[in-house]
Design a protein around this motif. Structure first.
Motif, PDB file in Angstrom:
ATOM      1  N   ALA A   1       5.790  -0.114   6.497  1.00 21.64           N
ATOM      2  CA  ALA A   1       5.243  -0.200   7.854  1.00 21.64           C
ATOM      3  C   ALA A   1       3.731  -0.363   7.832  1.00 21.64           C
ATOM      4  O   ALA A   1       3.173  -1.192   8.568  1.00 21.64           O
ATOM      5  CB  ALA A   1       5.631   1.034   8.655  1.00 21.64           C
ATOM      6  N   LEU A   2       3.040   0.406   6.986  1.00 16.89           N
ATOM      7  CA  LEU A   2       1.586   0.280   6.925  1.00 16.89           C
ATOM      8  C   LEU A   2       1.188  -1.052   6.314  1.00 16.89           C
ATOM      9  O   LEU A   2       0.208  -1.676   6.741  1.00 16.89           O
ATOM     10  CB  LEU A   2       0.981   1.443   6.132  1.00 16.89           C
ATOM     11  CG  LEU A   2      -0.547   1.446   6.037  1.00 16.89           C
ATOM     12  CD1 LEU A   2      -1.198   1.345   7.418  1.00 16.89           C
ATOM     13  CD2 LEU A   2      -1.040   2.686   5.295  1.00 16.89           C
TER      14      LEU A   2
ATOM     15  N   ASP B   1       2.726   9.368  -2.451  1.00 15.46           N
ATOM     16  CA  ASP B   1       3.392   9.638  -3.729  1.00 15.46           C
ATOM     17  C   ASP B   1       2.790   8.833  -4.875  1.00 15.46           C
ATOM     18  O   ASP B   1       3.286   8.895  -6.001  1.00 15.46           O
ATOM     19  CB  ASP B   1       4.894   9.381  -3.626  1.00 15.46           C
ATOM     20  CG  ASP B   1       5.235   7.908  -3.400  1.00 15.46           C
ATOM     21  OD1 ASP B   1       4.314   7.081  -3.228  1.00 15.46           O
ATOM     22  OD2 ASP B   1       6.448   7.574  -3.392  1.00 15.46           O
ATOM     23  N   GLY B   2       1.746   8.059  -4.592  1.00 10.38           N
ATOM     24  CA  GLY B   2       1.064   7.309  -5.646  1.00 10.38           C
ATOM     25  C   GLY B   2       1.689   5.979  -5.983  1.00 10.38           C
ATOM     26  O   GLY B   2       1.232   5.299  -6.910  1.00 10.38           O
ATOM     27  N   VAL B   3       2.728   5.577  -5.246  1.00 17.07           N
ATOM     28  CA  VAL B   3       3.420   4.316  -5.534  1.00 17.07           C
ATOM     29  C   VAL B   3       3.538   3.503  -4.248  1.00 17.07           C
ATOM     30  O   VAL B   3       3.923   4.035  -3.201  1.00 17.07           O
ATOM     31  CB  VAL B   3       4.842   4.565  -6.096  1.00 17.07           C
ATOM     32  CG1 VAL B   3       5.562   3.246  -6.353  1.00 17.07           C
ATOM     33  CG2 VAL B   3       4.763   5.396  -7.369  1.00 17.07           C
TER      34      VAL B   3
ATOM     35  N   VAL C   1       0.834  -1.200   0.000  1.00 17.45           N
ATOM     36  CA  VAL C   1       0.000   0.000   0.000  1.00 17.45           C
ATOM     37  C   VAL C   1       0.868   1.249   0.000  1.00 17.45           C
ATOM     38  O   VAL C   1       1.993   1.240   0.514  1.00 17.45           O
ATOM     39  CB  VAL C   1      -0.935  -0.012   1.234  1.00 17.45           C
ATOM     40  CG1 VAL C   1      -0.127   0.057   2.522  1.00 17.45           C
ATOM     41  CG2 VAL C   1      -1.959   1.101   1.180  1.00 17.45           C
ATOM     42  N   ASP C   2       0.361   2.312  -0.607  1.00 14.64           N
ATOM     43  CA  ASP C   2       1.043   3.606  -0.608  1.00 14.64           C
ATOM     44  C   ASP C   2       0.662   4.359   0.659  1.00 14.64           C
ATOM     45  O   ASP C   2      -0.507   4.670   0.867  1.00 14.64           O
ATOM     46  CB  ASP C   2       0.628   4.400  -1.851  1.00 14.64           C
ATOM     47  CG  ASP C   2       1.109   5.844  -1.819  1.00 14.64           C
ATOM     48  OD1 ASP C   2       2.148   6.105  -1.187  1.00 14.64           O
ATOM     49  OD2 ASP C   2       0.433   6.704  -2.433  1.00 14.64           O
TER      50      ASP C   2
ATOM     51  N   PRO D   1       8.053  -1.158  -1.564  1.00 13.03           N
ATOM     52  CA  PRO D   1       8.543  -1.893  -0.387  1.00 13.03           C
ATOM     53  C   PRO D   1       9.840  -1.343   0.176  1.00 13.03           C
ATOM     54  O   PRO D   1      10.213  -1.663   1.304  1.00 13.03           O
ATOM     55  CB  PRO D   1       8.727  -3.313  -0.921  1.00 13.03           C
ATOM     56  CG  PRO D   1       8.966  -3.150  -2.387  1.00 13.03           C
ATOM     57  CD  PRO D   1       8.107  -1.989  -2.784  1.00 13.03           C
ATOM     58  N   GLN D   2      10.537  -0.494  -0.602  1.00 14.20           N
ATOM     59  CA  GLN D   2      11.767   0.122  -0.128  1.00 14.20           C
ATOM     60  C   GLN D   2      11.521   1.455   0.567  1.00 14.20           C
ATOM     61  O   GLN D   2      12.480   2.155   0.926  1.00 14.20           O
ATOM     62  CB  GLN D   2      12.744   0.312  -1.295  1.00 14.20           C
ATOM     63  CG  GLN D   2      13.157  -0.966  -1.997  1.00 14.20           C
ATOM     64  CD  GLN D   2      14.077  -1.850  -1.167  1.00 14.20           C
ATOM     65  OE1 GLN D   2      14.543  -1.464  -0.094  1.00 14.20           O
ATOM     66  NE2 GLN D   2      14.361  -3.057  -1.655  1.00 14.20           N
ATOM     67  N   ASN D   3      10.256   1.807   0.759  1.00 16.89           N
ATOM     68  CA  ASN D   3       9.911   3.015   1.511  1.00 16.89           C
ATOM     69  C   ASN D   3       9.348   2.587   2.851  1.00 16.89           C
ATOM     70  O   ASN D   3       8.413   1.786   2.915  1.00 16.89           O
ATOM     71  CB  ASN D   3       8.889   3.854   0.740  1.00 16.89           C
ATOM     72  CG  ASN D   3       8.491   5.102   1.504  1.00 16.89           C
ATOM     73  OD1 ASN D   3       7.613   5.058   2.359  1.00 16.89           O
ATOM     74  ND2 ASN D   3       9.140   6.219   1.206  1.00 16.89           N
TER      75      ASN D   3
END
Length: 232
Positions: free
Chosen positions: A182-183, A170-172, A165-166, A175-177
């Motif tokens: 976390a969500l 940012d619309g993307v 999920v974003d 998995p590296q964010n």
């Protein structure tokens, strides 16, 4: 008398504040209360938790990572209040999986993106390693033979495809964010365990995330430490 005073001064120089004991039991405590924020605000809404995150500096977790964990728990508190997931549980998992996005040479940018990306070993069936053939053509993990876990919460591509999920606007779904990861982890844990304020629910969620009792106990210990403001 003078010698005694000197001894007391020297003895006290190295003494710091006494740390609270790490609580026992499952589930670990929820930790510091997350303040009310606008969960639907524009951009990286987790940034609203910067002051709260700064107050948790004793945990040794960066503000960017703490913001992500707090935001994820707050979102799930509204979406699935019956789950009751605490930010400490997400933090405990992230600590084990990637040291909060700092595994190896990696670090977190201000927007929560891990650079360089964290990519796990090939899940090729080697001794002690699961066998998972490629499911994404290498799009997320760069491996078109076997899947690899990716990002600070270490999702395999197939799981990310279903649950990703974003969270940072940012619309993307990346998995590296750490916001997105976390969500996503919180959603997955709540769906897996149901009521994470209960011992059975929390254990079921953690064992679904990783089928290892030692993993569960390590996460519990770290989450419990964070719940009282301690670093591990």
């Amino acid at each position: 008398m003078a010698a005694a005073l000197v001894t007391l001064v020297i003895a006290g120089c190295g003494a710091g504040p006494e740390l609270p004991p790490i609580p026992e039991g499952i589930p670990p405590g929820p930790g510091a209360v997350i303040p009310v924020i606008d969960l639907d605000g524009p951009g990286r809404t987790a940034l609203q938790l910067r002051n709260w995150a700064s107050e948790q500096s004793g945990t040794g977790i960066s503000s960017v990572a703490l913001e992500a964990y707090g935001y994820a728990a707050a979102v799930m508190g509204r979406a699935k209040p019956e789950c009751g997931i605490g930010w400490t549980t997400i933090a405990g998992i992230a600590s084990v999986e990637s040291r909060h996005g700092t595994h190896g040479r990696s670090g977190l940018d201000d927007d929560g993106t891990v650079r360089p990306p964290i990519v796990g070993i090939a899940l090729d069936g080697s001794p002690g390693v699961a066998l998972i053939r490629d499911t994404d053509g290498g799009a997320l993990d760069g491996d078109d033979v076997n899947d690899r876990a990716v990002g600070p919460l270490q999702f395999i591509p197939e799981t990310w495809k279903r649950w990703g999920v974003d969270a940072n606007g940012d619309g993307v779904a990346d998995p590296q964010n750490i916001d997105d990861a976390a969500l996503t982890a919180a959603r997955y844990l709540c769906a897996s365990g149901g009521d994470l304020t209960s011992e059975p629910g929390w254990q079921k969620a953690l064992l679904t995330y990783n089928q290892s009792n030692s993993y569960l106990l390590t996460v519990r210990h770290r989450a419990a430490a964070y719940s009282v403001g301690r670093r591990v």
